[in-house]
Scaffold this active site. Structure first.
Site, PDB file in Angstrom:
ATOM      1  N   THR B  41      35.772  11.618  19.286  1.00 24.09           N
ATOM      2  CA  THR B  41      36.184  11.984  20.641  1.00 24.09           C
ATOM      3  C   THR B  41      36.667  10.773  21.442  1.00 24.09           C
ATOM      4  OG1 THR B  41      34.539  13.734  20.516  1.00 24.09           O
ATOM      5  CG2 THR B  41      35.383  13.208  22.699  1.00 24.09           C
ATOM      6  N   SER B  46      41.418  11.789  27.530  1.00 25.24           N
ATOM      7  CA  SER B  46      42.366  11.491  28.608  1.00 25.24           C
ATOM      8  C   SER B  46      42.288  10.059  29.110  1.00 25.24           C
ATOM      9  CB  SER B  46      42.142  12.445  29.778  1.00 25.24           C
ATOM     10  OG  SER B  46      42.262  13.777  29.347  1.00 25.24           O
ATOM     11  N   HIS B  50      36.550   9.329  36.110  1.00 24.29           N
ATOM     12  CA  HIS B  50      36.558  10.303  37.211  1.00 24.29           C
ATOM     13  C   HIS B  50      35.772   9.798  38.418  1.00 24.29           C
ATOM     14  CE1 HIS B  50      38.347  13.539  34.792  1.00 24.29           C
ATOM     15  NE2 HIS B  50      37.688  12.992  33.782  1.00 24.29           N
ATOM     16  N   VAL B 174      25.016   9.714   8.043  1.00 25.80           N
ATOM     17  CA  VAL B 174      23.575   9.972   7.903  1.00 25.80           C
ATOM     18  C   VAL B 174      23.367  11.312   7.205  1.00 25.80           C
ATOM     19  CG1 VAL B 174      21.443  10.414   9.180  1.00 25.80           C
ATOM     20  CG2 VAL B 174      22.992   8.570   9.901  1.00 25.80           C
ATOM     21  N   ARG B 311      36.252  17.773  21.885  1.00 25.40           N
ATOM     22  CA  ARG B 311      35.115  17.454  22.753  1.00 25.40           C
ATOM     23  C   ARG B 311      33.883  18.164  22.210  1.00 25.40           C
ATOM     24  NH1 ARG B 311      40.032  19.652  25.120  1.00 25.40           N
ATOM     25  NH2 ARG B 311      39.556  19.961  27.321  1.00 25.40           N
ATOM     26  N   ILE B 335      28.071  15.181  25.168  1.00 26.64           N
ATOM     27  CA  ILE B 335      28.750  14.263  26.094  1.00 26.64           C
ATOM     28  C   ILE B 335      30.257  14.515  26.039  1.00 26.64           C
ATOM     29  CG2 ILE B 335      28.992  11.858  26.832  1.00 26.64           C
ATOM     30  CD1 ILE B 335      26.065  12.802  26.774  1.00 26.64           C
ATOM     31  N   SER B 337      33.727  15.364  28.769  1.00 21.42           N
ATOM     32  CA  SER B 337      34.175  14.843  30.055  1.00 21.42           C
ATOM     33  C   SER B 337      33.161  15.235  31.125  1.00 21.42           C
ATOM     34  CB  SER B 337      35.548  15.418  30.394  1.00 21.42           C
ATOM     35  OG  SER B 337      35.963  14.948  31.644  1.00 21.42           O
ATOM     36  N   CYS B 400      54.511  -7.683  14.430  1.00 22.22           N
ATOM     37  CA  CYS B 400      55.029  -6.446  15.048  1.00 22.22           C
ATOM     38  C   CYS B 400      56.097  -6.838  16.045  1.00 22.22           C
ATOM     39  CB  CYS B 400      53.903  -5.707  15.757  1.00 22.22           C
ATOM     40  SG  CYS B 400      54.472  -4.393  16.844  1.00 22.22           S
ATOM     41  N   CYS B 442      56.231  -3.400  10.569  1.00 22.43           N
ATOM     42  CA  CYS B 442      55.011  -4.191  10.434  1.00 22.43           C
ATOM     43  C   CYS B 442      54.067  -3.673   9.371  1.00 22.43           C
ATOM     44  CB  CYS B 442      54.297  -4.296  11.770  1.00 22.43           C
ATOM     45  SG  CYS B 442      53.733  -2.742  12.445  1.00 22.43           S
TER      46      CYS B 442
END
Lengths: 126, 489, 432
Positions: B41, B46, B50, B174, B311, B335, B337, B400, B442
């Site tokens: 995530t 975004s 916030h 795990v 998410r 967890i 947004s 690059c 590159c």
């Protein structure tokens, strides 16, 4: 021998110029005639492609101790299209040593096809 | 060896916890299942910090977000990642929505969100953000909102944590956790780790990890969000633009990035496959249409990439931050947004939990909170450049060309504390391959460098870990091995 | 800082740069070549197939053979060059800054600059395809570099998107190395590359060419497992229900080339819509004394054409230094060249009226194929000043016309000419 025995045995797309004529190889009895070409070079091309298609083979060959691991090579004369695959395997098995100068013969008379595999560029040592 | 704390998950949450705990005199390990940190995530979201007024008041994530936003200033100062407090607009397109903006302003201000203001003067709105739609009737301006590179920050956190002694283990999925005599044994495919405390920051796999210690009290559902990224210079936005929210989501936003690009997205689609980061024709269409409501002249032709992120949504839509009934096992899951904003506040809370568990949280003498800013070719003057190259010639070999990145920056990315081991790892640390040619020039050079520095053959260099190899074989070997008998066929 | 001085500095040591440098040297001026790669030769070195040199040498050569001949001349004439040196800035005053790892920062002070940086491959084709972003997506030229120079294969089974020449040549190349090319997919209704390549690279090996289709989905989370291709309508929108899945582990993109002009732009020269700099009939950009040639100016079909253009750029740089163009005449009185119907772009973009009495080389491409057409030049008052018949035009073939405008019916006071490729009037009548 009647006209009806004529049949198209192969269609050859001419690559001599961008027009791209579709040339037909037509079997008429024991003869092959070509139709659809619009210039002399087109006819020559079609004849070659029909009877004995050949290609210049361009590939790479492994190099020992070279500035690069591979060297571009080509056959110095066109070879039979049907032999390209065999020639490629032969080249794949071969390793040459740097330094090399453009035009050096690396495999002489490959597969007895009367064509040499030659270097396409210079290659210095590592 | 028994660690004091094992953190499972190398996303922004796990890395922020690791870095926060690294100031204490503790033995800490972080386990990440992918080839690199910030691979889930945290890589595809975004990148918005916030202001904190958006979540419902009864939610934990509201408190975490408001607190987390405030903690950014210090973090930026110490960690030197890109962050710009550019402010956000929630955009009302009809008069009826103004009421919602007013409500958000009032409640946000009461809860400590600074500077909130509802602006109804269209001229002023247009002045502040010229690209905004003519249909706008009002906006809620939140000056404390900002933009950050989510993976850039995660990498900075991880590097600083590692500098302060946290051990990072990647490619460690795990598979089992055994809890016996107040010790957790965490097993992966090829290793075993022991610890007194375990923090579950496993993102989408949070419920799976929790179940390994018998805690089965929540579910995590992946919710996909698709994005389209536009070329730099295609558009310059001053503000983060949100639509007026509905009950379901904050909606599709139009937003600048810290690298100067603009993006539109995300949509929100609940799915079942936790690996399904594919974009869809319908989804891309949806976000473009959504974005155009806020910015009608989106530079659609200048799109350079589309991508999707997942998410981790818990059943109650809120963060789950629990000191659980299994002594020493802390869940930090669900967890989504504003998780990126909240991470510093979340880490504070985890410290409180660990104190309750008797972990010694005395700051060690040699703690160094500073992650130096990575040196950057583009920031040097010509004179400095000349000196740099003389000191270290790899500054003079440009790898690059779209982004002018020399070999030195790539070597730094590979040899940083939590260094890159994959091409994507290099790309996310110093950008080669993110420019217009998307790696055309590159990539061969990067493969050469990674192969040399990691001492692995070209064929083992990967894009992003196992099964993502770029090259399959040496040119002639392949023919000889696949065409059996070669000529005879 | 290491300092160099030269009459002319040439940026790039590919086919264009080498030919331009040789002309300058032959005119007895000092020239310096700056190249970012570790050897001279440019992209032509990786184009190991034949088909080069028919115009320049009247024999058929491979890419490396073609370029080796120029490299040999550069060495014989002792032209100085810098390798592994990346230009980071070009100024209007014709100072060129570069870096390399043994000299550090380099400043070259020159009287004229020839830009010969070449082009890069378009990647757009893949970027907007929905689906996953797995390993196994390469541009055709990048794959060519891996296979021919580095000696590694990107995959074993391929789909190639785009029927440009590099894509078709790579189809044969990969087949020859033992790989399987499942299909070449082309969004247009016709092949984009040369017919010769279609026949000798695809048809010879029964590689399907699927026109009017494009890749609409990429499958595989880690490495590509396959692609979905779909038929498209006239607007290139996917036709629902036409999807086909093709299994492959690699997707090659051959979706076009773009002149590489970041340095040109940053120097302050203006670009035209084709992505190359705006130039006049002498290949001079909008910055006095900075010339452009080869694929940095416009993408050419054949390296021979690059050589030809580069020689002109080199000669013009020499003439500029020798003061042939009087400064007072400089670009005050010009005619603009505008691409009209079925013309994608045209070079030169502007013509100095002082040169109207000389032969001007126009190069342009059509937007779509057409038969039995008329090429015509019109002024802004719709007076046709020149026309020429052509049997067949296709976007993959650049059209070159050498014209002395004074010998046409041009009005010397005109401000612009529009070039069009239109159906011949008599053809329209026939069809009615």
């Amino acid at each position: 021998m009647s006209e009806s025995s004529a049949s198209v045995v192969k269609v050859i797309r001419c690559i001599v110029c961008p027009t791209g004529c579709q040339i037909q190889a037509i079997s008429k009895g024991s003869d092959i005639v070509f139709e659809g070409y619009t210039c002399k070079r087109g006819l020559e091309y079609a004849e070659q492609e029909y009877y004995e298609p050949k290609r210049i083979l361009t590939t790479t060959i492994r190099v020992e101790n070279g500035f690069l691991p591979l060297l571009p090579v080509r056959t110095d004369k066109p070879i039979l299209k049907e032999k390209l695959d065999e020639a490629l395997s032969e080249i794949a098995k071969t390793v040459v040593s740097a330094p090399i100068v453009m035009g050096d013969i690396l495999i002489e008379n490959i597969l007895g096809l009367e064509s040499n595999v030659i270097a396409s560029r210079n290659l210095t040592q590592k | 060896m028994i660690y004091d704390v094992i953190i499972i998950g190398g996303g922004v949450t796990g890395c922020c916890i690791a870095r926060t705990l690294s100031k204490f005199d503790l033995k800490i390990a972080l386990l990440e299942k992918e080839a690199d940190i910030a691979s889930g995530t945290s890589k595809a979201n975004s990148g918005v910090v916030h202001a904190g007024f958006a979540s419902p008041r009864e939610y934990l994530k509201r408190d975490m977000c408001i607190r987390g936003n405030k903690l950014y200033n210090q973090a930026v100062e110490e960690l030197n990642f890109s962050f710009q407090r550019i402010g956000s607009f929630v955009v009302a397109l009809e008069d009826g929505q103004i009421k919602k903006l007013e409500e958000q302003r009032r409640e946000g201000t009461q809860d400590g969100v600074p500077g909130l203001e509802v602006i109804l003067d269209k001229e002023k709105i247009k002045y502040m953000e010229p690209n905004i739609t003519d249909e706008v009737v009002g906006v809620l301006h939140a000056p404390t909102a900002g933009i950050v590179s989510p993976y850039g920050m995660t990498i900075a956190l991880a590097d600083n944590a590692a500098m302060n002694g946290v051990k990072f283990f990647r490619n460690q999925k795990v598979s089992k956790i055994i809890h016996q005599n107040y010790t957790f044994t965490v097993k992966t495919k090829n290793k075993e780790f022991k610890a007194s405390n375990v923090i579950n920051a496993a993102g989408l796999y949070g419920s799976k990890i929790s179940k390994m210690v018998g805690l089965d009290y929540f579910t995590i559902t992946p919710r996909k969000g698709e994005y389209i990224l536009f070329d730099r210079n295609a558009m310059h936005l001053n503000k983060i633009l949100f639509p007026t929210p509905t009950k379901i989501s904050k909606g599709i936003l139009v937003c600048p990035t810290v690298s100067g690009n603009t993006f539109v997205g995300p949509n929100a689609q609940n799915i079942t496959d936790k690996k399904d980061t594919s974009t869809t024709e319908a989804g891309l269409k949806e976000i473009l249409e959504g974005g155009k409501k806020l910015v009608p002249n989106l530079p659609v032709r200048a799109s350079i990439r589309n991508f999707a992120g997942l998410r981790a949504v818990s059943d109650n839509y809120d963060f789950i931050i629990d000191n659980t009934d299994v002594y020493g096992f802390i869940n930090v899951v669900g967890i989504l947004s504003p998780g990126l904003t909240s991470c510093y506040a979340i880490a504070e809370r985890v410290v409180e939990f660990l104190e309750l568990l008797g972990v010694n949280t005395k700051v060690k003498d040699d703690y160094n909170p500073i992650r130096p800013k990575p040196e950057n070719f583009k920031d040097f003057t010509k004179k400095e450049l000349d000196i740099k190259i003389k000191e270290d010639p790899t500054w003079g070999r440009i790898i690059c060309r779209c982004e002018t990145i020399p070999e030195k920056e790539i070597l730094n990315a590979i040899h940083s504390p939590v260094g890159a081991t994959t091409l994507d790892g290099i790309k996310f640390r110093c950008r080669p391959g993110m420019g217009r040619c998307q790696g055309g020039f590159c990539r061969p050079r990067l493969i050469e460098i990674l192969s040399r520095e990691l001492n692995i053959p070209y064929e083992e260099v990967t894009k992003m870990g196992e099964d993502t190899n770029y090259l399959i074989a040496r040119t002639k070997d392949f023919r000889l091995n696949t065409i059996k008998g070669g000529a005879e066929e | 800082m290491k300092k160099y001085k030269a009459d002319v500095v040439v940026i790039g040591a590919g086919a264009g740069g080498l030919a331009a440098a040789l002309e300058v040297k032959k005119a007895k001026l000092d020239v310096l070549i700056v190249e970012r790669a570790k050897e001279l030769g440019g992209i032509t070195l990786q184009c190991i197939h034949n088909g080069f040199g028919l115009k320049e040498f009247e024999e058929e050569l491979t890419g490396p053979e073609y370029i080796q001949r120029f490299i040999n001349q550069v060495i014989d004439l002792k032209i100085p060059y810098l390798l592994d040196s990346m230009v980071i800035e070009i100024t209007k005053e014709k100072k060129v800054y570069a870096v390399n790892n043994n000299e550090g920062l380099i400043e070259v002070e020159a009287k004229a600059v020839v830009l010969a940086m070449g082009c890069r491959e378009r990647t757009r084709g893949a970027i907007n395809i929905p689906g996953f972003r797995p390993a196994g997506i390469f541009t055709a030229g990048q794959a060519q570099r891996f296979v021919n120079i580095e000696g590694y294969l990107p995959g074993s089974t391929y789909v190639i998107l785009g029927s440009g020449d590099i894509g078709m040549i790579m189809a044969r190349r990969l087949t020859w190395e033992g790989c399987k090319v499942k299909a070449v997919v082309e969004i247009l209704p016709y092949v984009s590359g040369l017919l010769r390549n279609q026949v000798q690279c695809l048809e010879d090996y029964d590689i399907p060419l699927i026109t009017n289709y494009t890749v609409t989905k990429i499958h595989g989370k880690e490495r590509i497992k396959g692609v979905t291709i779909s038929k498209v309508d006239r607007n290139f929108d996917r036709i629902i229900g036409s999807d086909k899945f093709i299994e492959c582990d690699t997707l090659l993109l051959s979706v076009g080339l773009i002149p590489e002009n970041e340095l040109t732009l940053q120097a302050g020269a203006e670009l035209s819509d084709n992505g190359g700099p705006i130039i006049d009939e002498n290949l001079e950009t909008t910055i006095e004394g900075i010339f452009a040639c080869g694929n940095v100016l416009q993408v050419h079909d054949l390296v021979d054409m690059v050589t030809n253009e580069a020689k002109r750029a080199g000669l013009n740089a020499v003439e500029y230094i020798n003061g042939r163009y009087g400064k007072e005449l400089k670009k005050k009185d010009i005619i603009k060249c505008i691409p009209g119907e079925n013309v994608n772009y045209i070079k030169p973009d502007i013509i100095n009226k002082r040169d109207l009495s000389e032969e001007i080389i126009f190069t342009f491409r059509v937007r779509y194929p057409d038969r039995r057409v008329q090429i015509q030049f019109k002024d802004e008052n719709n007076n046709v000043i020149y026309k020429k018949k052509k049997i067949y035009v296709i976007p993959s073939e650049m059209i070159e016309l050498n014209l002395n405008l004074e010998e046409t019916k041009i009005d010397p006071t005109c401000k612009s000419i529009t070039v069009e490729v239109i159906p011949r009037p008599e053809v329209l009548i026939e069809e009615e």
